[in-house]
Design a protein around this motif. Structure first.
Motif, short mmCIF file in Angstrom:
data_model
loop_
_atom_site.label_atom_id
_atom_site.label_comp_id
_atom_site.label_asym_id
_atom_site.label_seq_id
_atom_site.Cartn_x
_atom_site.Cartn_y
_atom_site.Cartn_z
N ASP A 264 0.11 4.23 -0.86
CA ASP A 264 -0.55 5.42 -0.33
C ASP A 264 -0.49 5.45 1.20
O ASP A 264 -0.49 6.54 1.79
N ALA A 265 -0.42 4.30 1.83
CA ALA A 265 -0.26 4.28 3.28
C ALA A 265 1.11 4.84 3.67
O ALA A 265 1.24 5.55 4.68
N THR A 266 2.12 4.52 2.87
CA THR A 266 3.44 5.09 3.11
C THR A 266 3.41 6.59 2.90
O THR A 266 3.99 7.36 3.68
N THR B 146 0.85 8.56 3.30
CA THR B 146 0.13 9.15 4.43
C THR B 146 1.05 9.31 5.64
O THR B 146 1.02 10.34 6.33
N ASP C 295 0.85 -1.19 0.00
CA ASP C 295 0.00 0.00 0.00
C ASP C 295 0.88 1.24 0.00
O ASP C 295 1.28 1.75 1.06
N LYS D 147 -3.46 1.17 -5.11
CA LYS D 147 -2.89 1.58 -3.82
C LYS D 147 -1.38 1.47 -3.86
O LYS D 147 -0.69 1.91 -2.97
#
Length: 363
Positions: A339-341, A343, A337, A363
């Motif tokens: 996009d989690a990184t 964020t 993911d 993602k």
């Protein structure tokens, strides 16, 4: 007598605190520099260094005495955030960049307590010696030629130099954990195909074609991600130009275009904060409509992606690495993911790391 000795010790500490606060720095060029106290007035030769500092300090502009005003290198979105945070950034003295060189006299005129140069800076050695004789220390950092080895060392160097060592160590640990996760999964997978990949930098539909990383610079990230960079033909250079014929002969399995807001007047890839998915699609279509590009295996198989050049900048180049791994090995990294990184990084800097810097990775 004991009271007198204690008073003398306390007095010496009060008068000469620098004796207890010396900071020894070992820069990426192999030089050793000692600071009496943390630096508070930095002159930098690249705006990207300010972006790196934003992950170490809540007010990076407060650490800057002068910079090149190279807004496109810093990134237009980060600059807008920086200007809002610290309006004085636009009024600080402008220096020459690492590409154009600077005079020692101009540097001394802004009274820096530390000069931070890129390893490929055009600033001559004799001018460095002149600054040092004048009492101005100089260190070298590198976020471009070797982003795997030198970037983390440069972050630690900046952290130690400015009194933000703990923040730098935490940041490097974050980056290392994400790199290690990629390396570990590739290793556990055993012998995996290394798909051929063409990363076109500064991609333009009507301008010169075709710029690519070589084995150095971004090329190190491509190799780490488990892909075969067709730009390896350029040798150990971080950047160069491939011929159209070389690209068609290599027939890459993956094509990645990079660009950004700075390419708006160059008929290039438009991507990043402020651009819509339609902006990106239309500009990418113009790139693929160049003669011969639609016949590439990457295009025929739908392995075409786009990213903002800003993703190759300090700290957030870990996003570029994760994207390269995901695009090179979509099955192996299906659960990665990115996009989690993003964020997580967005929360580490007052300048933010917005959405929209890449397309095509899910993602």
């Amino acid at each position: 007598m004991l009271r007198t000795l204690a008073f003398l010790c306390l007095s010496l500490f009060a008068v000469c605190p620098q004796a207890f606060a010396a900071i020894e720095l070992h820069d990426v060029s192999g030089r050793t520099v000692t600071l009496d106290t943390p630096a508070k007035r930095l002159l930098v030769d690249d705006g990207r260094i300010i972006f790196a500092l934003s992950f170490l300090s809540d007010d990076p502009a407060s650490l800057i005495a002068a910079w090149p005003h190279d807004i496109d290198r810093l990134g237009r979105a980060p600059y807008a955030a920086l200007e809002k945070l610290s309006p004085k950034i636009g009024t600080l003295p402008a220096t020459g960049s690492n590409a154009s060189g600077m005079s020692a006299e101009a540097i001394l005129s802004v009274d820096p307590d530390l000069v931070v140069l890129s390893v490929y800076s055009q600033f001559a050695d004799d001018r460095v010696h002149l600054l040092e004789r004048a009492g101005v220390p100089v260190i070298y950092v590198d976020f471009v030629t070797d982003p795997l080895e030198n970037a983390d060392n440069s972050l630690l160097l900046l952290g130690a130099a400015t009194g933000h060592a703990a923040a730098a160590q935490k940041l490097v640990a974050f980056r290392s954990a994400h790199r290690d996760a990629i390396a570990r999964r590739l290793q556990q997978a055993g012998r995996v195909e290394r798909p051929s990949l063409f990363l076109e930098t500064h991609a333009s539909a009507t301008g010169q074609c075709c710029f690519s990383p070589g084995k150095a610079g971004i090329g190190r990230l491509v190799a780490f991600a488990g892909a075969e960079n067709i730009g390896n033909a350029l040798g150990n250079k971080p950047f160069g130009q491939l011929t159209i014929e070389a690209i068609f002969t290599a027939d890459p399995q993956i094509y990645i275009a990079s660009g950004g807001a700075y390419m708006k007047d160059r008929d290039g890839l438009l991507i990043g904060p402020g651009f819509t998915a339609e902006d990106e699609r239309q500009s990418l279509d113009r790139l693929l409509n160049r003669p011969g590009f639609n016949a590439l295996s990457a295009v025929e198989n739908g392995r075409v992606h786009a990213m903002d050049r800003h993703l190759f900048d300090p700290v957030i180049d870990i996003l570029a690495l994760e994207l390269l791994a995901k695009w090179a090995h979509p099955d192996l990294f299906a659960d990665l993911d990115v996009d989690a990184t993003r964020t997580a990084l967005d929360q580490m800097t007052p300048l933010g790391v917005a959405r929209g810097y890449w397309r095509g990775a899910g993602k």
